[in-house]
Structure formats: C-alpha cells, structure tokens
Design an enzyme around this catalytic site. Structure first.
Site, PDB file in Angstrom:
ATOM      1  N   GLU A 144      78.543  50.606  38.242  1.00 26.50           N
ATOM      2  CA  GLU A 144      78.086  52.142  38.211  1.00 26.50           C
ATOM      3  C   GLU A 144      78.575  52.955  39.580  1.00 26.50           C
ATOM      4  O   GLU A 144      79.157  53.978  39.717  1.00 26.50           O
ATOM      5  CB  GLU A 144      76.672  52.484  38.180  1.00 26.50           C
ATOM      6  CG  GLU A 144      76.392  52.101  36.662  1.00 26.50           C
ATOM      7  CD  GLU A 144      77.015  52.859  35.849  1.00 26.50           C
ATOM      8  OE1 GLU A 144      77.294  54.219  35.964  1.00 26.50           O
ATOM      9  OE2 GLU A 144      77.377  52.441  34.560  1.00 26.50           O
TER      10      GLU A 144
ATOM     11  N   SER B 104      20.043  47.361   1.544  1.00 22.43           N
ATOM     12  CA  SER B 104      19.073  46.293   1.980  1.00 22.43           C
ATOM     13  C   SER B 104      19.438  45.902   3.255  1.00 22.43           C
ATOM     14  O   SER B 104      18.601  45.137   3.851  1.00 22.43           O
ATOM     15  CB  SER B 104      19.123  45.082   1.071  1.00 22.43           C
ATOM     16  OG  SER B 104      18.620  45.464  -0.233  1.00 22.43           O
TER      17      SER B 104
END
Length: 782
Positions: A199, A476
């Site tokens: 680059e 329960s």
C-alpha cells in the site's frame, strides 16, 4: 534655394495628451492586476490557514480523544483447572475448538493443543484475565481415573492454572460500531511489512503526500495488468476513512491532502500507522462494518490477529483493495487470486521464503464456515447481562471497551439447549400437542453465578425471555418452604410428626370455600411429615401450613431469597404464587447451598479498557437457615428423587444422589422441576404462552427435560456431611415419638438431637421374629 521642412500631421482624433495618457495607463493596469493577485493570494492563504486551523482542531479532537466507540466484550467463566479435581477431556476439547484452537501432533505455537487418553497439552494464548496481560503459556494436564493428578505451566508444577475464556458477545455502541483496538506492538511484523510493501512503500519517508509513490504505483499496475499497489499514501487513506465521506469529489481530495499534512505534522509515523490499522475498512457483517485488522482477523478466521499464518495475513491485506469485490465467502476464486498475488509480493520482498510461499499457494482460504459472527448466540443469557449492567450503572460505559467476565458455562448452555429441542419435540409428539415452550436457569450452588439461561424453545431467538420475565404459578415447588418452616421448629416437628390427610374446607373472607384435594383424589387419614413432602401431598401440606401460619411460611420464603410479594391466602401453600424460573432458582439455590444465601448474578467482574477493575462481585456468606434444618430439608428432597414424585431419576441415574422437587399448577397448565446435584441448581419450566392446559405434570414434563439435560451434561453426586446436632433415630409413625427398636410400624430418620426424647411406650410392640427351626417345624404350641 530654400528647403521645405515637412511636418507630419497627426491623425484625426489623436492628440498629444491622449498619447501621454495611454503611456501612463499601461503600467497602472499591470500594477492593479498585481495588487489584485496579491490581495486574492492573501485572502486565499488566510482562508486556507483558518480552514487548516479548523481542520487541525477537528483532527486533534478525534485523534487525541476517544477515536473509536469500542464495544464491551462479554466473556464466559474463566476455566480454572485444579489439582485433584474431576476433569472431562472431551468437554475441554469442545471449549478449545469453540475458541478456534487447532489440534496438532506436536504443540509449538499459541492456539494449538494436543491430547491423548490421559494427557492434554494446551499452548494458551496471551490474555488479560483482568489483572494485566499474561503471556502465552504451555499448560500440561495429566489425569488418572478422571481426576487431575499433575498440572504444569511452562514446565513448572502448579496447583491451579487458568485457561482462556470464550467470548460470548460484544455489546455495540448506539451507532452499532464494532472494533478490536490493538497497539502497534500487538500486531505481527509480517502484516505491517506486507501492508507497507503493498500500500505505501515510502510511508516512513514522505510527508503525507507522495507524488513518486503515485507514479510508481501507476507503472507497476500497468506492468501487472491489474491493481497491485495503491497510489494514495496510508496517511491519505486514514484521513479519508477517519474524517471524510466516501463521495469522490475534488473538495474531498483537497480535504484529504490537508488532513494528511496535518496528521504528519502532529503525530509520529507509528501513531498514524497504528490508527490506520485499527481504522481500515475490511468487510461488512450484515449492517455493521468490519473496521481494523483486529476485528477482521476474528471475522474471517475466528482467531486473534497474532495467531494468523502467512496466507491468512495475505488474504487480510488483499481485502483492503475491495472487501466486497474480493469477498472470500461470495467470491472465493477471486479472493484466492488476490491473496496469491499478495503472497507473491511477500515472497519477492523476502517476507516469506520459497517453501512458505509454495505451501501458502496450496492452502485453501481457511475462512470461517459461516459468515455470521460468533456473537449473539446466547441471547437469553445476554439479556440478563445487560440488565445487570444497567442496574450497576455501567450501561453508559459501553463505548469505553470494557471487559465483562461472567459465570457463563458453555457446556451447560449447549447441553440444555439441545435437551430443550429434543425433549419438547418428544413431548409434543407423545401428547399430540403443540406450541410447548420452555425456560431453564442453571446456577452454581456455591457462588450463585448463573451458568446458563434459555428463554424459550427457539434458543437463539432474542425475543421474550420466559426464564426472566414469564411469571407463572409454581405449584408444589412451594412445599419445601412450608416443610422447612416446620423443621426449624424442631421442638414441635420432625420427619415422623403425623399430619392429617382428611377432607378439609377453608372459608375465605368473601364467604367462598376452598377444598384442596390430593393429586390422586385419595385421603390417607394421616401421614408422616416427610411423606407429605416426598409424595407431594396437598392436604397434609395445607394442614401443616395453617398450623404454622401463612405469615411464617412467607417469612421463610423471603429468607430463602424470594423478593416478591407473597399473597397471604391459604392457596399460596399449594403454589398459588407467580414466579419466574429465575426467581425460583434463586431461593432453591439457598436450599442446595446448605442454607447459605448467595445473590444470583451473571457478572463476576467488570474491567476497563486500561485494565482497571471497575466492579467486582463480593461473595458474602449469609446463613439464612440453621445448618440442621438445611440438612433435613436437603435429605427430604433427595428422598423425592429416590422414591417420591421424581423417583424416575433413581432409575435413570442409579449411582447418583440427586435432590429436587416437582411442581404442577392447576389444570396441568405449568410443569416445573427443580433439581440439583453437588454443583448446580437446574430450574426447568414447560408450558404454553396462551396458558392453555397441556396435559403434563411436573413429573411427566419438566422432570423429563431435566433428565435429558443431565444425560448430556453428567452429574456430580450429592453428598452432605452430617452437621453437629443431627443424629438418626427410630420413630414410631403413629405417634411421631422417638422409640426403641422393639416398636412396630417405625422408620429411621435424621432429626435434631435436642428434639429427640425417647418414649418407653409403644402403641404396638414389634412381634418377635420366629427362628428358622420354628419357621420349618412350627412353634410347638397348640
């Protein structure tokens, strides 16, 4: 002869004065043009200077402030291996594979592991556990009979080692920006060198703009027949990505040049390069962009940047030219060609040798199987994490890159998700029903840490979280609170205390009558207290609760950890109280932890991006029950799983001691089961969102889901040390008195020693056992 002097006549309309004016006008116009140019230049330079000052302020504000909105990272529980602990190599390997560790024949690099039947070697990557960055370490684990007997870290024996936790999710900012920010020294040199060669070869020599670089790139691209090198400098690319839009206009190019010069004047080359590598756009994950090489390494390869190989670095650099054009999922051939071109550039510039180059060319792209990120995979658990962050006031810190460590357990979460999918499908088929939903919460008994949460049948759906928000009648499940209240009154009640099991009718304040029934519709006259709980009998429970007082039961429920309002009505004694699975799990965890309360929590520690501990969970031991009562209720709940309403567990897991309780609401609308072993409490619920009956009890529904999960996860058998003050005694069931062994109709139960008063009378003597001779020949009497 006299000569005539010729005089040239001036042309008509042309006078001496006019000539002089014209001669004077020429230097005046030039002067005016020069002055105008100078003035315009001054205006231009002043404007440019003022605009540059504006840009400089903008650059400094962004570059020196919080450049990026770094997401919060949420981690699971840090795996800790201790000497002498039980260990499952298959579970350990699954976790390493989830972390994208690679199995090899010989471990050489971080991120690799090797194993055989009795030895496991892991090269742990570097990681900050919240106490500073720890360097990579080679961990060796040897086991005998499924227990760790030798533990080494870099060859040194240790009692405990930590492994890398999994990343559950990343909480993005409001703008949805995701990023992994790394310093320059955390990035591979090979990646940096490759980037510069491809680059911006002159990066360390130019001042932001590089005319020679543009010409060189133009010439190399012509020779190659394609774009192999960029013309813009890295500084220009950074200026464009960080400060400008993507619209290609002349004004943007001017801004790009000015910002590039400002960056070069203000900051060092290393600072600019580091910012570029953290900012560069490298792909798209649905609506969110992939910015920075750190996040890109996770996105494409599922592993940290430092662990990338040469061919992976080449593919990463290849994406800079066009992440969409060279998308390796959609355009694998095109991406491979671009990668190979970068590899050739690496070879030509001596960044890799010939063997590495040839081997890399033959290597497939090696990207993750699916494009979707390994995130938001556990939405129900993450909803709990987000709520806790909001409660602690950390919601506004999401942009500071904080790290959140939780109690999340990958194996438990995975196994319970699979169990839900399988078991709901089986139940719907067996009951010819549909639209069943489920919720599960799993917690660590000793710490209260939430290990797994599932909020519905669609385990990956981030919608309504039934585990946290669906409040349903618990049936329960309430009964242990009733019987625990009685057991704390040890001078009055023990396991053998007779409870009436006869028809009962209670009148409400509005004149209505409530007549509870046992599930089987039968009445037994009277039953021992423990049988009322083990067999989940409704009528004895109501009689006991009314004797104790509803307010006393409510107090016990609050002491165990329930924070809601308890309705002061008799039906509450049979579970006419709405709770979420999360709330139920909280107070059952106290029972499983021998009466010690721990606040349920997902988050253990929050660490800032700089490594400072922002928040840490304090584990305070809070005894809510006496050790004796805690032991007794645990004993009874283990009997539930052995020969009570959950006795199917004793058939499925005959060698394990498990405790638990079933629960069913009216008309079989809700099926509950809470079960626990030595390590975890698991709360399961099955029902329908429309609240219609589904034909499942706690035993036939939620219990089967728990069993399916336990088959996958495995269990650690429950054991309780007999606390001081508890001893076993023989009780006469008809009276509830402690008696000698010569009484008939007796049972052997644990009880609090101070409550045991032996009676020398029996309602019925135990008949003498006939000898074997008498059994054969008779007693000899008429």
């Amino acid at each position: 002869m006299a000569t005539r002097k010729l005089i040239k006549k001036p042309q008509k309309g042309f006078t001496k004065g006019k000539v002089e004016k014209e001669q004077k006008a020429k230097p005046g116009f030039t002067h005016w043009c020069a002055m105008t140019a100078i003035k315009l230049s001054i205006i231009f330079v002043t404007t440019l200077a003022l605009y540059s000052i504006y840009l400089d302020g903008k650059v400094r504000h962004t570059f020196e402030g919080q450049r990026w909105q770094v997401p919060a990272q949420v981690y699971g529980k840090v795996p800790t291996i201790n000497n002498d602990q039980q260990i499952n190599f298959d579970h350990l390997e699954q976790e390493l594979l989830h972390l994208h560790y690679k199995r090899v024949a010989k471990v050489k690099l971080p991120g690799q592991y090797a194993r055989n039947s009795n030895k496991f070697i892991i090269y742990r990557r570097e990681f900050d556990f919240g106490f500073g960055l720890e360097a990579p370490a080679k961990v060796s684990i040897e086991k005998k009979r499924d227990e760790v007997f030798r533990l080494l870290e870099d060859g040194q024996p240790l009692h405990k080692v930590k492994l890398e936790p999994i990343l559950i999710d990343r909480i993005l900012s409001a703008e949805g920006e995701d990023r992994v920010v790394l310093s320059l020294d955390q990035m591979p040199e090979q990646l940096i060198d490759t980037l510069l060669f491809i680059e911006d070869k002159d990066f360390y020599h130019h001042h932001g703009l590089s005319p020679t670089g543009i010409l060189r790139a133009f010439w190399k691209n012509i020779l190659a027949g394609e774009t192999v090198q960029g013309g813009s400098t890295l500084t220009q690319q950074l200026a464009k990505n960080m400060f400008l839009t993507r619209h290609k206009t002349l004004w943007r190019k001017v801004n790009e040049a000015l910002i590039s010069i400002i960056l070069e004047m203000r900051y060092s080359k290393d600072q600019i390069l580091e910012a570029y590598l953290n900012e560069v756009y490298l792909g798209q994950h649905y609506a969110n962009g992939i910015h920075g090489v750190g996040l890109a390494a996770q996105f494409y390869f599922g592993k940290p940047l430092k662990n990338l190989e040469s061919h992976e670095i080449a593919l990463l650099i290849a994406q800079i030219k066009g992440p969409s054009f060279y998308d390796p999922w959609r355009k694998p051939k095109r991406a491979a060609e671009r990668r190979d071109l970068v590899l050739r550039m690496m070879f030509e510039n001596h960044l890799i040798n010939k063997n590495e180059f040839n081997q890399a060319l033959l290597t497939p792209l090696n990207i993750r199987a699916e494009r979707r990120f390994d995130k938001q995979t556990y939405p129900a658990y993450m909803q709990l994490v987000r709520r806790e962050l909001k409660q602690m006031g950390a919601a506004n810190a999401m942009q500071s890159g904080i790290r959140i460590f939780t109690g999340f357990d990958l194996h438990r979460q995975t196994h319970v998700e699979r169990a839900i999918k399988q078991q709901l499908a089986l139940l719907e088929k067996a009951k010819a029903t549909e639209k069943l939903e489920a919720a599960v919460v799993i917690s660590d008994i000793r710490s209260g840490q939430i290990q797994a949460v599932v909020g519905g049948k669609s385990v990956k759906f981030s919608g309504f979280n039934r585990a946290l928000d669906a409040k349903r009648p618990i049936g329960s499940l309430i009964k242990p609170a009733v019987y625990l209240t009685a057991l704390e009154k040890f001078n009055t009640y023990n396991f053998a205390t007779p409870l009436k099991d006869e028809p009962i009718s209670l009148e409400s304040s509005k004149g209505k009558y409530w007549q509870p029934q046992n599930y089987d519709g039968k009445f037994r006259g009277q039953v021992p207290l423990i049988q009322g709980l083990v067999n989940s009998l409704n009528v004895p429970t109501v009689n006991l609760g009314m004797q104790l007082g509803i307010d006393k039961v409510a107090t016990t429920l609050t002491a165990l950890g329930y924070e809601g309002k308890v309705p002061m009505v008799p039906s509450m004694l049979l579970g006419a109280i709405n709770m979420s699975a999360y709330e139920v799990n909280q107070w059952y965890n106290t029972i499983a932890n021998n009466g010690l309360y721990n606040d349920a929590h997902a988050i253990i520690r929050v660490v800032s991006g700089q490594g400072d501990v922002l928040w840490s969970k304090n584990n305070i031991v809070d005894a809510r029950l006496s050790p004796q009562a805690a032991y007794l209720i645990d004993y009874a709940l283990a009997r539930v799983a052995k020969d009570g309403t959950a006795k199917s567990l004793s058939w499925l897991f005959p060698e394990q001691i498990i405790a638990g309780k079933t629960g069913t609401s009216n008309d079989l609308r809700d099926s509950w089961f809470v079960g626990y072993d030595q390590q975890s409490v698991v709360t399961t619920w099955i029902g329908r969102d429309d609240n219609l009956p589904m034909g499942l009890t706690g035993s036939s529904g939620a219990l089967s889901l728990f069993a399916n999960y336990l088959k996958k996860q495995g269990s650690s058998s429950r054991f309780d040390l007999l606390p001081e003050g508890i001893e076993f005694a023989t009780f006469e069931l008809a009276t509830g008195n402690a008696v000698m062994d010569d009484c008939a109709n007796v049972a052997y139960y644990p009880a609090i020693r101070d409550s045991i008063f032996y009676s020398d009378k029996c309602l019925q003597q135990r008949p003498e056992q006939a000898s074997w001779l008498e059994k054969i020949f008779g007693s000899g009497s008429d």
